[in-house]
Motif scaffolding. Structure first.
Motif, mmCIF file in Angstrom:
data_model
loop_
_atom_site.group_PDB
_atom_site.id
_atom_site.type_symbol
_atom_site.label_atom_id
_atom_site.label_comp_id
_atom_site.label_asym_id
_atom_site.label_seq_id
_atom_site.Cartn_x
_atom_site.Cartn_y
_atom_site.Cartn_z
ATOM 1 N N GLN A 69 0.806 -1.214 0.000
ATOM 2 C CA GLN A 69 0.000 0.000 0.000
ATOM 3 C C GLN A 69 0.845 1.272 0.000
ATOM 4 O O GLN A 69 0.313 2.368 -0.217
ATOM 5 C CB GLN A 69 -0.980 -0.021 1.180
ATOM 6 C CG GLN A 69 -2.044 -1.094 1.012
ATOM 7 C CD GLN A 69 -3.042 -1.137 2.147
ATOM 8 O OE1 GLN A 69 -3.101 -0.261 2.991
ATOM 9 N NE2 GLN A 69 -3.842 -2.192 2.180
ATOM 10 N N SER A 70 2.138 1.153 0.199
ATOM 11 C CA SER A 70 3.031 2.303 0.092
ATOM 12 C C SER A 70 3.614 2.451 -1.314
ATOM 13 O O SER A 70 4.286 3.427 -1.616
ATOM 14 C CB SER A 70 4.183 2.186 1.109
ATOM 15 O OG SER A 70 4.975 1.048 0.839
ATOM 16 N N ASP A 71 3.342 1.469 -2.190
ATOM 17 C CA ASP A 71 3.899 1.436 -3.548
ATOM 18 C C ASP A 71 2.764 1.648 -4.549
ATOM 19 O O ASP A 71 2.031 0.716 -4.891
ATOM 20 C CB ASP A 71 4.588 0.084 -3.771
ATOM 21 C CG ASP A 71 5.182 -0.050 -5.170
ATOM 22 O OD1 ASP A 71 4.998 0.867 -6.002
ATOM 23 O OD2 ASP A 71 5.821 -1.084 -5.436
ATOM 24 N N VAL A 88 -8.765 -3.259 3.458
ATOM 25 C CA VAL A 88 -8.481 -3.243 4.887
ATOM 26 C C VAL A 88 -7.066 -2.702 5.052
ATOM 27 O O VAL A 88 -6.166 -3.032 4.277
ATOM 28 C CB VAL A 88 -8.626 -4.654 5.512
ATOM 29 C CG1 VAL A 88 -7.717 -5.670 4.843
ATOM 30 C CG2 VAL A 88 -8.375 -4.617 7.015
ATOM 31 N N THR A 89 -6.869 -1.813 6.002
ATOM 32 C CA THR A 89 -5.569 -1.178 6.219
ATOM 33 C C THR A 89 -4.942 -1.708 7.499
ATOM 34 O O THR A 89 -5.597 -2.346 8.331
ATOM 35 C CB THR A 89 -5.709 0.352 6.286
ATOM 36 O OG1 THR A 89 -6.678 0.700 7.277
ATOM 37 C CG2 THR A 89 -6.147 0.896 4.942
ATOM 38 N N GLN A 90 -3.656 -1.410 7.701
ATOM 39 C CA GLN A 90 -2.888 -2.026 8.784
ATOM 40 C C GLN A 90 -2.293 -0.975 9.706
ATOM 41 O O GLN A 90 -1.496 -0.144 9.283
ATOM 42 C CB GLN A 90 -1.770 -2.898 8.184
ATOM 43 C CG GLN A 90 -0.808 -3.503 9.171
ATOM 44 C CD GLN A 90 -1.484 -4.386 10.196
ATOM 45 O OE1 GLN A 90 -1.668 -3.985 11.332
ATOM 46 N NE2 GLN A 90 -1.878 -5.586 9.795
ATOM 47 N N PHE A 91 -2.699 -1.018 10.969
ATOM 48 C CA PHE A 91 -2.103 -0.147 11.984
ATOM 49 C C PHE A 91 -1.062 -0.874 12.819
ATOM 50 O O PHE A 91 0.012 -0.351 13.109
ATOM 51 C CB PHE A 91 -3.191 0.410 12.916
ATOM 52 C CG PHE A 91 -2.628 1.095 14.145
ATOM 53 C CD1 PHE A 91 -2.172 2.409 14.072
ATOM 54 C CD2 PHE A 91 -2.528 0.432 15.366
ATOM 55 C CE1 PHE A 91 -1.642 3.045 15.191
ATOM 56 C CE2 PHE A 91 -1.996 1.053 16.488
ATOM 57 C CZ PHE A 91 -1.555 2.364 16.393
ATOM 58 N N ASN A 106 -3.450 6.149 -0.509
ATOM 59 C CA ASN A 106 -2.855 5.707 -1.776
ATOM 60 C C ASN A 106 -3.804 4.769 -2.520
ATOM 61 O O ASN A 106 -4.012 4.905 -3.731
ATOM 62 C CB ASN A 106 -1.532 4.967 -1.528
ATOM 63 C CG ASN A 106 -0.394 5.893 -1.163
ATOM 64 O OD1 ASN A 106 -0.450 7.098 -1.403
ATOM 65 N ND2 ASN A 106 0.655 5.332 -0.585
ATOM 66 N N VAL A 107 -4.361 3.816 -1.781
ATOM 67 C CA VAL A 107 -5.262 2.849 -2.413
ATOM 68 C C VAL A 107 -6.510 3.548 -2.935
ATOM 69 O O VAL A 107 -6.938 3.308 -4.070
ATOM 70 C CB VAL A 107 -5.654 1.727 -1.431
ATOM 71 C CG1 VAL A 107 -6.591 0.730 -2.134
ATOM 72 C CG2 VAL A 107 -4.426 0.996 -0.904
ATOM 73 N N VAL A 108 -7.096 4.410 -2.120
ATOM 74 C CA VAL A 108 -8.318 5.114 -2.525
ATOM 75 C C VAL A 108 -8.076 5.920 -3.800
ATOM 76 O O VAL A 108 -8.886 5.890 -4.733
ATOM 77 C CB VAL A 108 -8.827 6.023 -1.388
ATOM 78 C CG1 VAL A 108 -10.008 6.878 -1.856
ATOM 79 C CG2 VAL A 108 -9.232 5.186 -0.179
#
Length: 309
Positions: A69-71, A88-91, A106-108
């Motif tokens: 998700q950072s790429d 789903v995102t990761q904390f 980024n994904v959105v």
């Protein structure tokens, strides 16, 4: 909630769904139900396509792609041609609220650029706004919810509850000196919404199948809501153990010293306020095959016995 144009050939009507976190708890449950449904093709996204779970999906004929998700470039490939996306995102991996928000953003952005027709995002409430205390793994998702709402995308927000699977894993019972057990879950007599996370994938599948009913909505997912004493009573009956009523407070919990203790203490305090809006009836309408709590315990007897060993 059948497929549109159900008289057409299956291969012509199948819509591609990209599932982020496909080898994790939420995404894995979504993949399980999507693959049972002839309406959809699946693109499973993972950062580790060489892992055992990813290899199993490949063996089942599911498309598995590597993306982070950072790429942004990897994200473009992951959502290319997709009708729908489950995000789903990761904390917890980095304990970084800003990182989680930026990666989700980024994904959105990529999903919007791709022309995707329906984004389902696993969000949570803004605890800081609601009770005046920061709860980063909730607050970051709430801020991303707001970004999605302002993006112009067609979206549905789903908000998961406390995972039932925590009862035999991350928050399994502790054995006391007298041989009894207790859960270090600081809810007192307050009701706790719980979700059977693997089974919740049926909810996501059925939302994708009837988007017109759910676009623009936020849906709180819960399989059952009752007190810890009530959860424990059935465990005692089924497993033949003695479970003491937990006495720990949220303040005590915050001082336990493990990474995230203070964050989770605020979460439990938020749960106690009743402002955590979950809907058992809607969840079960979306997931007709979802287990009762008794059935869930029966299905997970071996895991529960191991937790009480």
């Amino acid at each position: 909630m059948g497929c549109a144009n159900s008289t057409a050939k299956t291969e012509e009507i199948q819509k591609l769904i990209t599932v982020f976190g496909a080898t994790g708890a939420q995404g894995g449950g979504v993949v399980e139900f999507l693959k049972k449904d002839k309406c959809f093709k699946i693109r499973a996204v993972t950062r580790n396509p060489d892992g055992e779970k990813a290899k199993k999906l490949i063996e089942e004929g599911i498309e598995v792609v590597k993306a982070d998700q950072s790429d942004v470039e990897s994200l473009k490939e992951a959502v290319k041609g997709a009708y729908g996306v489950f995000l789903v995102t990761q904390f917890w991996e980095a304990f970084d609220e800003e990182k989680e928000y930026n990666e989700g953003k980024n994904v959105v952005d990529v999903v919007k650029e791709s022309g995707c027709k329906h984004l389902i995002f696993s969000g949570l409430e803004n605890v800081e706004e609601l009770i005046g205390k920061k709860c980063p793994h909730f607050d970051s998702k709430a801020k991303l919810e707001q970004y999605i709402q302002e993006s112009g995308l067609k979206f549905t927000i789903v908000r998961y509850s406390f995972y039932a699977e925590n009862f035999y894993s991350l928050m399994k019972p502790l054995k006391d000196d007298d041989g009894s057990f207790s859960f270090n879950i600081p809810m007192g007599d307050y009701p706790l919404d719980v979700i059977f996370v693997n089974e919740a994938g049926e909810c996501i599948t059925n939302i994708f199948k009837a988007p017109e009913k759910f676009v623009g909505q936020a849906i709180g997912l819960s399989s059952v809501c009752q007190s810890m004493k009530e959860y424990a009573t059935l465990m005692e009956e089924k497993l033949g153990v003695k479970i003491a009523t937990p006495k720990i407070t949220t303040e005590d919990y915050s001082k336990l010293g493990f990474p995230g203790a203070e964050v989770l203490a605020v979460m439990f305090e938020f749960y106690q306020t009743g402002k955590c809006d979950r809907d058992v009836a809607m969840t079960r309408k979306l997931a007709p095959s979802m287990s009762t709590y008794e059935e869930w315990v029966d299905k997970h007897t071996e895991e529960m016995k191991a937790a009480f060993s």
